[in-house]
Design a protein around this motif. Structure first.
Motif, PDB file in Angstrom:
ATOM      1  N   GLY A   1      16.354 -90.040  43.772  1.00  0.00           N
ATOM      2  CA  GLY A   1      17.322 -90.430  44.775  1.00  0.00           C
ATOM      3  C   GLY A   1      16.862 -91.668  45.493  1.00  0.00           C
ATOM      4  N   VAL A   2      17.648 -92.072  46.470  1.00  0.00           N
ATOM      5  CA  VAL A   2      17.333 -93.272  47.221  1.00  0.00           C
ATOM      6  C   VAL A   2      16.194 -92.964  48.193  1.00  0.00           C
ATOM      7  CG1 VAL A   2      18.208 -94.979  48.823  1.00  0.00           C
ATOM      8  CG2 VAL A   2      19.694 -94.105  47.013  1.00  0.00           C
ATOM      9  N   ARG A   3      15.109 -93.712  48.057  1.00  0.00           N
ATOM     10  CA  ARG A   3      13.963 -93.560  48.952  1.00  0.00           C
ATOM     11  C   ARG A   3      13.544 -94.956  49.392  1.00  0.00           C
ATOM     12  NH1 ARG A   3      10.095 -89.393  45.712  1.00  0.00           N
ATOM     13  NH2 ARG A   3      10.735 -90.619  43.916  1.00  0.00           N
ATOM     14  N   PRO A   4      13.121 -95.133  50.650  1.00  0.00           N
ATOM     15  CA  PRO A   4      12.954 -96.485  51.207  1.00  0.00           C
ATOM     16  C   PRO A   4      11.881 -97.320  50.539  1.00  0.00           C
ATOM     17  CG  PRO A   4      12.169 -94.810  52.745  1.00  0.00           C
ATOM     18  CD  PRO A   4      12.922 -94.097  51.676  1.00  0.00           C
ATOM     19  N   LEU A   5      10.912 -96.699  49.859  1.00  0.00           N
ATOM     20  CA  LEU A   5       9.859 -97.464  49.196  1.00  0.00           C
ATOM     21  C   LEU A   5       9.916 -97.323  47.682  1.00  0.00           C
ATOM     22  CD1 LEU A   5       6.811 -96.777  51.563  1.00  0.00           C
ATOM     23  CD2 LEU A   5       8.535 -98.591  51.691  1.00  0.00           C
ATOM     24  N   ALA A   6      11.036 -96.880  47.156  1.00  0.00           N
ATOM     25  CA  ALA A   6      11.167 -96.711  45.709  1.00  0.00           C
ATOM     26  C   ALA A   6      10.956 -98.035  45.000  1.00  0.00           C
ATOM     27  CB  ALA A   6      12.544 -96.148  45.372  1.00  0.00           C
TER      28      ALA A   6
ATOM     29  N   ALA B   1       4.285 -96.290  59.474  1.00  0.00           N
ATOM     30  CA  ALA B   1       3.737 -97.038  58.338  1.00  0.00           C
ATOM     31  C   ALA B   1       4.759 -97.171  57.222  1.00  0.00           C
ATOM     32  CB  ALA B   1       2.466 -96.357  57.830  1.00  0.00           C
ATOM     33  N   VAL B   2       5.546 -96.141  56.982  1.00  0.00           N
ATOM     34  CA  VAL B   2       6.619 -96.219  55.986  1.00  0.00           C
ATOM     35  C   VAL B   2       7.656 -97.246  56.420  1.00  0.00           C
ATOM     36  CG1 VAL B   2       8.549 -94.978  54.926  1.00  0.00           C
ATOM     37  CG2 VAL B   2       6.312 -93.886  55.085  1.00  0.00           C
ATOM     38  N   TRP B   3       8.068 -97.161  57.665  1.00  0.00           N
ATOM     39  CA  TRP B   3       9.086 -98.083  58.179  1.00  0.00           C
ATOM     40  C   TRP B   3       8.637 -99.531  58.067  1.00  0.00           C
ATOM     41  CZ3 TRP B   3       8.964-100.922  62.997  1.00  0.00           C
ATOM     42  CH2 TRP B   3      10.170-101.568  63.290  1.00  0.00           C
ATOM     43  N   LEU B   4       7.399 -99.816  58.427  1.00  0.00           N
ATOM     44  CA  LEU B   4       6.917-101.199  58.391  1.00  0.00           C
ATOM     45  C   LEU B   4       6.882-101.763  56.980  1.00  0.00           C
ATOM     46  CD1 LEU B   4       4.010-101.186  61.003  1.00  0.00           C
ATOM     47  CD2 LEU B   4       6.186-102.414  61.162  1.00  0.00           C
ATOM     48  N   ALA B   5       6.714-100.919  55.978  1.00  0.00           N
ATOM     49  CA  ALA B   5       6.685-101.388  54.589  1.00  0.00           C
ATOM     50  C   ALA B   5       8.075-101.477  53.978  1.00  0.00           C
ATOM     51  CB  ALA B   5       5.815-100.459  53.749  1.00  0.00           C
ATOM     52  N   SER B   6       9.085-100.986  54.678  1.00  0.00           N
ATOM     53  CA  SER B   6      10.437-100.906  54.128  1.00  0.00           C
ATOM     54  C   SER B   6      11.297-102.089  54.554  1.00  0.00           C
ATOM     55  CB  SER B   6      11.106 -99.606  54.590  1.00  0.00           C
ATOM     56  OG  SER B   6      11.489 -99.703  55.954  1.00  0.00           O
ATOM     57  N   ASP B   7      12.459-102.199  53.916  1.00  0.00           N
ATOM     58  CA  ASP B   7      13.403-103.260  54.268  1.00  0.00           C
ATOM     59  C   ASP B   7      13.961-103.089  55.682  1.00  0.00           C
ATOM     60  OD1 ASP B   7      13.049-104.403  51.793  1.00  0.00           O
ATOM     61  OD2 ASP B   7      14.845-103.498  50.909  1.00  0.00           O
ATOM     62  N   ALA B   8      13.883-101.880  56.228  1.00  0.00           N
ATOM     63  CA  ALA B   8      14.387-101.652  57.583  1.00  0.00           C
ATOM     64  C   ALA B   8      13.613-102.454  58.612  1.00  0.00           C
ATOM     65  CB  ALA B   8      14.331-100.163  57.919  1.00  0.00           C
ATOM     66  N   ALA B   9      12.392-102.852  58.259  1.00  0.00           N
ATOM     67  CA  ALA B   9      11.556-103.635  59.182  1.00  0.00           C
ATOM     68  C   ALA B   9      11.426-105.078  58.720  1.00  0.00           C
ATOM     69  CB  ALA B   9      10.170-103.000  59.296  1.00  0.00           C
ATOM     70  N   SER B  10      12.438-105.581  58.039  1.00  0.00           N
ATOM     71  CA  SER B  10      12.340-106.904  57.413  1.00  0.00           C
ATOM     72  C   SER B  10      12.170-108.054  58.406  1.00  0.00           C
ATOM     73  CB  SER B  10      13.581-107.162  56.546  1.00  0.00           C
ATOM     74  OG  SER B  10      14.762-107.096  57.331  1.00  0.00           O
ATOM     75  N   MET B  11      12.492-107.838  59.677  1.00  0.00           N
ATOM     76  CA  MET B  11      12.330-108.892  60.684  1.00  0.00           C
ATOM     77  C   MET B  11      11.158-108.606  61.613  1.00  0.00           C
ATOM     78  SD  MET B  11      13.573-111.814  61.282  1.00  0.00           S
ATOM     79  CE  MET B  11      13.775-113.075  62.547  1.00  0.00           C
TER      80      MET B  11
ATOM     81  N   ALA C   1       3.330 -89.580  52.863  1.00  0.00           N
ATOM     82  CA  ALA C   1       4.590 -90.151  53.324  1.00  0.00           C
ATOM     83  C   ALA C   1       5.089 -91.241  52.381  1.00  0.00           C
ATOM     84  CB  ALA C   1       4.423 -90.708  54.736  1.00  0.00           C
ATOM     85  N   TYR C   2       4.175 -92.064  51.864  1.00  0.00           N
ATOM     86  CA  TYR C   2       4.578 -93.123  50.942  1.00  0.00           C
ATOM     87  C   TYR C   2       5.077 -92.540  49.627  1.00  0.00           C
ATOM     88  CZ  TYR C   2       3.235 -97.379  53.457  1.00  0.00           C
ATOM     89  OH  TYR C   2       3.191 -98.424  54.334  1.00  0.00           O
ATOM     90  N   ALA C   3       4.409 -91.510  49.132  1.00  0.00           N
ATOM     91  CA  ALA C   3       4.864 -90.878  47.894  1.00  0.00           C
ATOM     92  C   ALA C   3       6.248 -90.261  48.091  1.00  0.00           C
ATOM     93  CB  ALA C   3       3.861 -89.820  47.444  1.00  0.00           C
ATOM     94  N   ALA C   4       6.447 -89.591  49.220  1.00  0.00           N
ATOM     95  CA  ALA C   4       7.754 -89.008  49.508  1.00  0.00           C
ATOM     96  C   ALA C   4       8.830 -90.073  49.621  1.00  0.00           C
ATOM     97  CB  ALA C   4       7.685 -88.187  50.803  1.00  0.00           C
ATOM     98  N   ALA C   5       8.428 -91.277  50.054  1.00  0.00           N
ATOM     99  CA  ALA C   5       9.377 -92.395  50.172  1.00  0.00           C
ATOM    100  C   ALA C   5       9.572 -93.133  48.860  1.00  0.00           C
ATOM    101  CB  ALA C   5       8.898 -93.366  51.252  1.00  0.00           C
ATOM    102  N   GLY C   6       8.852 -92.717  47.805  1.00  0.00           N
ATOM    103  CA  GLY C   6       9.080 -93.274  46.482  1.00  0.00           C
ATOM    104  C   GLY C   6       8.100 -94.314  46.009  1.00  0.00           C
ATOM    105  N   ALA C   7       7.045 -94.607  46.772  1.00  0.00           N
ATOM    106  CA  ALA C   7       6.095 -95.650  46.375  1.00  0.00           C
ATOM    107  C   ALA C   7       5.102 -95.122  45.344  1.00  0.00           C
ATOM    108  CB  ALA C   7       5.341 -96.158  47.597  1.00  0.00           C
TER     109      ALA C   7
END
Length: 267
Positions: free
Chosen positions: A12-17, A242-252, A37-43
């Motif tokens: 499924g869609v995961r923020p670090l896939a 840490a997940v958020w900072l690596a994701s597109d949600a924190a792109s700015m 957390a990173y594995a759960a987010a798809g990294a």
């Protein structure tokens, strides 16, 4: 020593896939929870610490539970040339275009002692592990990411980098330096697509944190009195950032120090 596992897990869609991350100090504490957390987010993950055995167990479990690729790399951040060797080898362990996409600089040590009892060997070791190695690793990683379109560097610093903490002279010095190194990476490499940010937690109730702080009310009370939320952090509360900072949600978000401290720094 290296090992690679791949498992079938939730899709499924995961923020670090589709992203590949190197996490230092991943065998226990905050680093182990960030790996979860990173594995759960798809990294896909390269996990590193001094001892490969607990890393391999964690890698197999994360691969099976989350369907991500995992690799293990034993490394001692106290060694002089570890930064170059670690990044070069880690980048070869998971196939993909260019270097890894994310570096989580988490590994660290502490030798609590007052200034008048400062041990020179402890001071030097703390600066090697908490500043020299992660700063050089981040510079190496950031330069490689910049050559291939960008990436994210997440520094696990400390509230002690921003506000002095008694009995943590070397630790606070090293973490403050690492925060400034992260800012400099953000400034120099931001135009080339690399974002670099720091997370600054207060006491986190890992197994070690629970032993040192949670099980010693007399020691914890003065610290808790300085935290408006009147509690210490849980590992998941650091990992989620840490997940958020690596994701597109924190792109700015670039060059920031994000407190995870219940208001400690404003009290």
């Amino acid at each position: 020593m290296t090992a690679i596992d791949s498992g079938s897990g939730p899709s499924g869609v995961r923020p670090l896939a589709g992203r590949r991350a190197l996490i230092t100090g991943a065998s226990r504490g905050i680093g182990a929870d960030i790996a979860r957390a990173y594995a759960a987010a798809g990294a896909d993950l390269v996990l590193t610490a001094r001892d490969a055995d607990p890393l391999q167990q964690a890698a197999r479990r994360l691969a099976d539970e989350h369907g991500v690729r995992t690799a293990v790399l034993a490394a001692d951040l106290g060694e002089a040339d570890v930064a170059d060797r670690l990044w070069d080898e880690a980048s070869t362990l998971l196939e993909g275009p260019g270097p890894l996409d994310v570096l989580v600089n988490n590994a660290g040590i502490s030798h609590p002692e007052t200034v008048d009892r400062l041990d020179t060997a402890h001071f030097d070791q703390t600066l090697r592990v908490n500043l020299r190695a992660p700063a050089l690793l981040a510079a190496r990683a950031g330069a490689a990411m910049a050559e291939h379109g960008g990436g994210a560097i997440v520094t696990i610093a400390s509230a002690a980098a921003l506000r002095p903490l008694a009995e943590h002279y070397a630790y606070s010095t090293a973490k403050a330096g690492l925060v400034m190194a992260t800012r400099t990476l953000a400034l120099e490499l931001g135009p080339r697509g690399v974002r670099a940010n720091s997370i600054c937690p207060t006491v986190v109730l890992t197994d070690m944190g629970q032993t040192v702080w949670g099980d010693q009310p007399e020691k914890a009370a003065p610290m808790l009195a300085r935290i408006p939320q009147s509690r210490f952090a849980q590992p998941r509360e650091v990992s989620d950032v840490a997940v958020w900072l690596a994701s597109d949600a924190a792109s700015m978000v670039n060059g920031a120090e994000i407190p995870v401290d219940g208001g400690y720094l404003i009290s």
